[in-house]
Design a protein around this motif. Structure first.
Motif, PDB file in Angstrom:
ATOM      1  N   VAL A 105      15.353  -8.583  17.492  1.00 21.70           N
ATOM      2  CA  VAL A 105      13.938  -8.296  17.229  1.00 21.70           C
ATOM      3  C   VAL A 105      13.707  -8.390  15.728  1.00 21.70           C
ATOM      4  N   ASP A 106      12.648  -9.074  15.338  1.00 19.36           N
ATOM      5  CA  ASP A 106      12.300  -9.207  13.925  1.00 19.36           C
ATOM      6  C   ASP A 106      10.829  -8.846  13.751  1.00 19.36           C
ATOM      7  N   GLN A 107      10.579  -7.698  13.110  1.00 15.63           N
ATOM      8  CA  GLN A 107       9.216  -7.246  12.828  1.00 15.63           C
ATOM      9  C   GLN A 107       8.922  -7.450  11.351  1.00 15.63           C
ATOM     10  N   GLU A 108       7.899  -8.236  11.033  1.00 15.65           N
ATOM     11  CA  GLU A 108       7.544  -8.484   9.643  1.00 15.65           C
ATOM     12  C   GLU A 108       6.586  -7.411   9.137  1.00 15.65           C
ATOM     13  N   LYS A 109       6.526  -7.276   7.829  1.00 17.22           N
ATOM     14  CA  LYS A 109       5.749  -6.210   7.195  1.00 17.22           C
ATOM     15  C   LYS A 109       4.263  -6.555   7.120  1.00 17.22           C
ATOM     16  N   ILE A 110       3.468  -5.498   6.932  1.00 18.39           N
ATOM     17  CA  ILE A 110       2.055  -5.641   6.570  1.00 18.39           C
ATOM     18  C   ILE A 110       1.815  -4.741   5.360  1.00 18.39           C
ATOM     19  N   LYS A 111       1.230  -5.298   4.327  1.00 16.87           N
ATOM     20  CA  LYS A 111       0.956  -4.539   3.112  1.00 16.87           C
ATOM     21  C   LYS A 111      -0.299  -3.691   3.281  1.00 16.87           C
ATOM     22  N   ALA A 112      -0.300  -2.518   2.666  1.00 19.81           N
ATOM     23  CA  ALA A 112      -1.485  -1.667   2.701  1.00 19.81           C
ATOM     24  C   ALA A 112      -2.664  -2.339   2.020  1.00 19.81           C
ATOM     25  N   SER A 113      -2.399  -3.136   1.017  1.00 18.93           N
ATOM     26  CA  SER A 113      -3.480  -3.792   0.287  1.00 18.93           C
ATOM     27  C   SER A 113      -4.169  -4.875   1.104  1.00 18.93           C
TER      28      SER A 113
END
Length: 955
Positions: free
Chosen positions: A232-240
């Motif tokens: 499983v590979d979950q990519e990030k999401i930036k708060a900005s």
């Protein structure tokens, strides 16, 4: 429960164990029975050790099938369980939980990257997680020795189903089962192979999630083998990347930003003039000049610090943390003969996850409140070539606070690598004694979690002190160069090389256990057989946490901590009876269940926990039930032995002016707070730690309800089957191991001046909080109660296909936590506080449809409204009701859709597409939440639609 009753049940347990030891050898040579062995698996029920199908409805069990899991479109076991209506707030991959989160009081570290489960809002450490009925090892977070289980150490691909017991079960399973039990049943029987490939992302084009699962199995007449590989590979999401999360408190700009800024904030008293300044360099002035004669109308290189100068740290945070998980699982079973089966299973899993925080601030001076004397008592030499003031800034005389955010060094990045190993083996079987069948099993298991966290972007406060001190002394230290913190962009690569280390922390937890169980019917009574189960279990826990050497030495500028190490073991015996009280020809039957467990801990001694239950089969279509259980939870290694650590809390000092409550002014003066004091930094460092004198938590749990399957709705033209289940629950917990809420402690200290609250809080001569101790204790009590109401309706198949509807609801009518001295904690139903919430009503409704090769589902998830204290945001329009100082988080409803089609390729090829949150609902704004304006454990984060596709091929 009175002592007499406890003693009677304890004597019954001892007698039954003795009887079991006498009976077992006498019947060991009984005839084999293949049918009995085959029956064994079909009647194993979470919530009872007695292997009998007719008592399955004795306790409230919620089962999440493989189909239910696939319908969610999720790839994390923790995320699946957290969507249950009875779940509470717990860590998950939506918590960017490093940096200032620091070390919670339980000694468990921040749990960065883990996914936990909370039931009944009693906390994840009060939920027991089993895998195939055997305990799973607690998490290793790389920053502590946790008391909770990280569900991200168990690949979702190997799960056949999840059984959730929403009732106290210490008498059957021992410690930690106060709020309930989550039993994860792994996949076992498979012929052939399966490949599953999935991909999803948010409508904004980010947060991509991809997974590949490979499964293979074979079954022969006497054996079965299953192998599973998961990625499983979950990519990030930036708060900005989301407007709502781009500021510390949504709708308030930088008003709640940090006073540690890229240019630096300097509060000091000029020793030449006696004037106190609160100034910051002008943005375009990397080398500011200082004119001591100027006030707030300045023409030098500084201007007076104002709200607009605060730093927006939210821009650097993550909404969704990246996580990569790889798991390999295998299970082999072999029938030694018709009645004895041997099994062996093993798992290896790796989690690689990352958290990110804003560039680490450097706070110096007595108002810094870090608890580190190197920072709080610093002297910045007037000989420093970059010091524009020309005199020493001395914490003992003229320095009040310096806040400098060295963005030149980049954000803090916390990378975790968690390795899990698990191996188990055992025998299980059955035998016949006379006309009765007995079932037995013996199991041994060893599991380990080992974690390493690498932190880049932090600083060495000792080297900072050296680089800001006398340049001659700095020159005598290898690599030391004078440090320039006076202005933006002033810190060079050479300076960073001296003050910026790579910090590595490690932790490990292991669990070794052996258990043996026996179940069967003892003899016939007037209303049926007396059923019986008994068993023994031994467990050995070991855990340690080793922070980086610079942290141990006290040189770490970030959140400090000390090493932790400990171990304990436990021996347990239990017994369970199912006593038929009466049975009538019309199907009515009343059974009494009795259970008790004695646990002997090496840390505190023995504990006995009983359980009583009644199950009344009123008719074929109606079952009434009730249970009462005593429970306990032993303090964990981190809670007992956790060394001094720190977390940074966002607290509002009641003594800051203007006062929210003017009546506290005399008390503030008594505490040494001078007139005109204004809190310079809302981020207050709180020191915490374990307590070896902790006692176990104890609890009482009661549940009652019914299961109703009306005959008029069975095999009717409009209904194939209708089931209604209603449960009332109540939990009462005494001696809860936790620390008093830090804001509550501070408020009570100022309001009452009681040493109970004030002894751990110290203030600098300037009035600011310089030390805050908030240690673990056996807090007073937690009481919660509510209702579950579940409905399942299957419609007859027609030309339009087959429809099935389920509707699950949880209503929380009471939650009250009271400290040992009677102080009421802020959590309550309908309240949002401390990044968590207790909704009064949560509901999940699912409509499934299938016709030939097509399937579809529509899921509706509802969360009732919440209310939070606006805190310092009360004057902003975002505070919904400034008159009462509260903000309402509106009720929210999510809609998820999924459709699938099965092709007749090989053994089947299924293509599935779905969308979660199809109406594009954003989570409500949370003013009190620590980082991104969201409650990451209650709502879908980051908001917006999530689209996914999945392909499954069997061959």
């Amino acid at each position: 429960m009175n002592v007499q009753h406890r003693n009677i049940l304890a004597r019954a347990i001892r007698a039954s164990l003795l009887a079991g030891m006498i009976v077992a050898p006498a019947i060991a040579t009984a005839q084999d029975s293949g049918d009995a062995a085959k029956t064994l698996d079909s009647v194993t029920v979470t919530g009872t050790r007695i292997k009998k199908a007719e008592i399955e409805t004795q306790v409230p069990i919620h089962t999440v099938s493989r189909e239910d899991i696939d319908r969610t479109g999720l790839t994390s076991l923790g995320d699946v369980v957290q969507e249950l209506t009875g779940s509470g707030s717990a860590l998950n991959t939506k918590f960017n939980s490093s940096g200032n989160f620091g070390f919670p009081p339980d000694g468990g570290g921040v749990g960065a990257g883990s996914a936990q489960v909370d039931l009944r809002h009693l906390g994840s450490k009060r939920v027991l997680v089993l895998v195939d009925g055997v305990r799973w090892v607690n998490e290793a977070s790389a920053s502590g020795v946790g008391a909770s289980t990280d569900l991200n150490t168990i690949p979702l691909a190997i799960v056949e189903r999840i059984e959730v017991l929403e009732d106290g079960a210490s008498s059957l399973y021992g410690s930690d089962a106060i709020a309930g039990v989550v039993n994860i049943i792994t996949r076992r029987d498979m012929d052939g192979a399966q490949i599953s490939v999935g991909y999803g992302q948010y409508g904004e084009g980010d947060g991509a999630n991809s997974n590949v699962d490979l499964s293979w199995g074979m079954t022969t007449e006497r054996s079965s083998l299953f192998l599973g590989l998961s990625y499983v590979d979950q990519e990030k999401i930036k708060a900005s990347d989301r407007e709502q999360s781009s500021y510390p408190v949504p709708g308030t700009g930088v008003a709640f930003g940090s006073s540690g800024t890229p240019t630096g904030r300097f509060i000091f008293t000029d020793p030449n003039t006696g004037v106190t300044h609160d100034i910051t360099p002008n943005d375009a002035t990397p080398d500011p000049s200082y004119d001591p004669s100027q006030g707030c109308t300045r023409t030098d290189g500084f201007h007076c610090f104002a709200t607009d100068d605060r730093f927006n740290f939210a821009q650097y945070n993550l909404l969704l943390t990246p996580s990569r998980r790889m798991g390999l699982f295998g299970q082999f079973r072999f029938d030694i003969n018709d009645n004895v089966q041997w099994y062996v299973k093993a798992l290896a899993n790796r989690r690689e996850s990352t958290n990110q925080a804003a560039p680490e601030p450097i706070f110096l001076g007595p108002e810094a409140g870090t608890g580190n004397p190197l920072a709080d008592n610093i002297v910045i030499s007037g000989l420093n070539p970059y010091n524009p003031f020309g005199f020493d800034l001395d914490s003992s005389s003229n320095l009040i606070l310096i806040g400098r955010r060295p963005v030149e060094g980049g954000p803090r990045v916390f990378e975790q690598q968690v390795d899990t190993q698990y191996v188990a083996t055992g025998l299980e079987g059955s035998f016949e004694a006379g006309s009765r069948y007995w079932f037995w099993d013996a199991n041994a298991a060893y599991s380990r979690n080992e974690a390493e966290q690498t932190n880049r972007g932090s600083y060495n406060i000792r080297k900072i002190s050296q680089a800001l001190g006398d340049p001659a002394a700095c020159a005598a230290i290898a690599g030391c160069v004078p440090l320039d913190i006076f202005g933006e962009g002033t810190i060079t690569r050479e300076m960073l090389d001296f003050i910026q280390p790579v910090v590595r922390d490690r932790s490990e937890q292991t669990l070794g256990l052996f258990s043996a169980n026996l179940s069967g019917d003892l003899f016939d009574m007037w209303a049926g057989p007396l059923s019986f189960a008994t068993g023994y279990e031994y467990r050995k826990y070991e855990g340690w946490y080793r922070p980086d050497p610079i942290t141990v030495a006290g040189d770490y500028n970030g959140v400090p901590s000390q090493a932790t190490s400990g171990e304990y073991d436990v021996n347990e015996v239990y017994v369970e009876f199912n006593v038929p009280l009466f049975a009538l020809a019309d199907g009515q039957k009343l059974d009494l269940s009795l259970a008790g467990r004695y646990s002997d801990y090496s840390t505190f001694g023995g504990e006995f926990t009983p359980k009583y239950g009644l199950r009344w089969q009123v008719a074929d279509e109606l079952v009434l039930r009730a249970t009462f259980a005593e429970g306990f939870r032993a303090p964990s290694i981190g809670e007992l032995y956790g060394s001094d650590s720190r977390f940074d809390a966002q607290l509002r000092d009641p003594c800051t002016e203007p006062f929210l409550d003017p009546s506290v002014e005399p008390n503030c003066r008594t505490l040494g707070v001078p007139a005109g004091y204004a809190q310079a930094n809302p981020q207050i460092s709180v020191v915490t730690g374990g307590n070896p004198d902790l006692e176990p938590e104890t609890s009482n749990s009661f549940s009652t309800g019914f299961v109703y399957s009306p005959a008029f709705a069975s095999d009717a033209a409009w209904s194939e089957r209708l089931d209604l289940e209603v449960t009332y629950y109540r939990h009462s917990l005494e001696g809860a191991v936790q620390a008093i809420d830090a804001q509550t402690q501070l408020d009570l200290c100022v309001e009452t001046l009681d040493p109970l609250y004030c002894n751990g809080i110290s203030r600098a001569s300037t009035g600011g909080i310089s030390n805050f101790s908030n240690r673990l204790t056996n807090l007073g009590s937690i009481k919660t109660e509510g209702w579950d109401a579940d409905l399942a309706w299957t419609l007859p198949e027609s030309s339009a296909g087959r429809f099935r509807a389920t509707w699950q609801n949880t209503f929380v009518t009471r939650y009250e936590a009271v400290g040992a001295a009677g102080q009421v904690q802020p959590r309550a139903p309908g309240i949002e506080v401390n990044d968590s919430a207790i909704p009064e009503w949560t509901s999940n409704a699912v409509l499934d449809w299938s016709r030939n090769a097509w399937t579809a589902s529509w899921t509706i998830r509802y969360i009732s409204e919440l209310t939070e204290d606006c805190g310092g945001a009360v004057t902003f329009p975002v505070c919904g009701d400034p008159d009462t100082g509260t903000n309402t988080l509106d009720a929210i409803t999510y809609h998820d859709l999924q459709v699938g089609y099965r092709f007749d390729w090989l053994k089947g090829f299924t293509l599935t597409a779905g969308a979660n949150n199809v109406l594009d609902e954003d989570p409500p704004i949370c003013l009190s939440c620590s980082l991104n304006g969201y409650d990451a454990s209650t709502y879908d984060i980051p908001g917006g639609r999530f689209f996914y596709v999945r392909a499954d091929l069997r061959f």
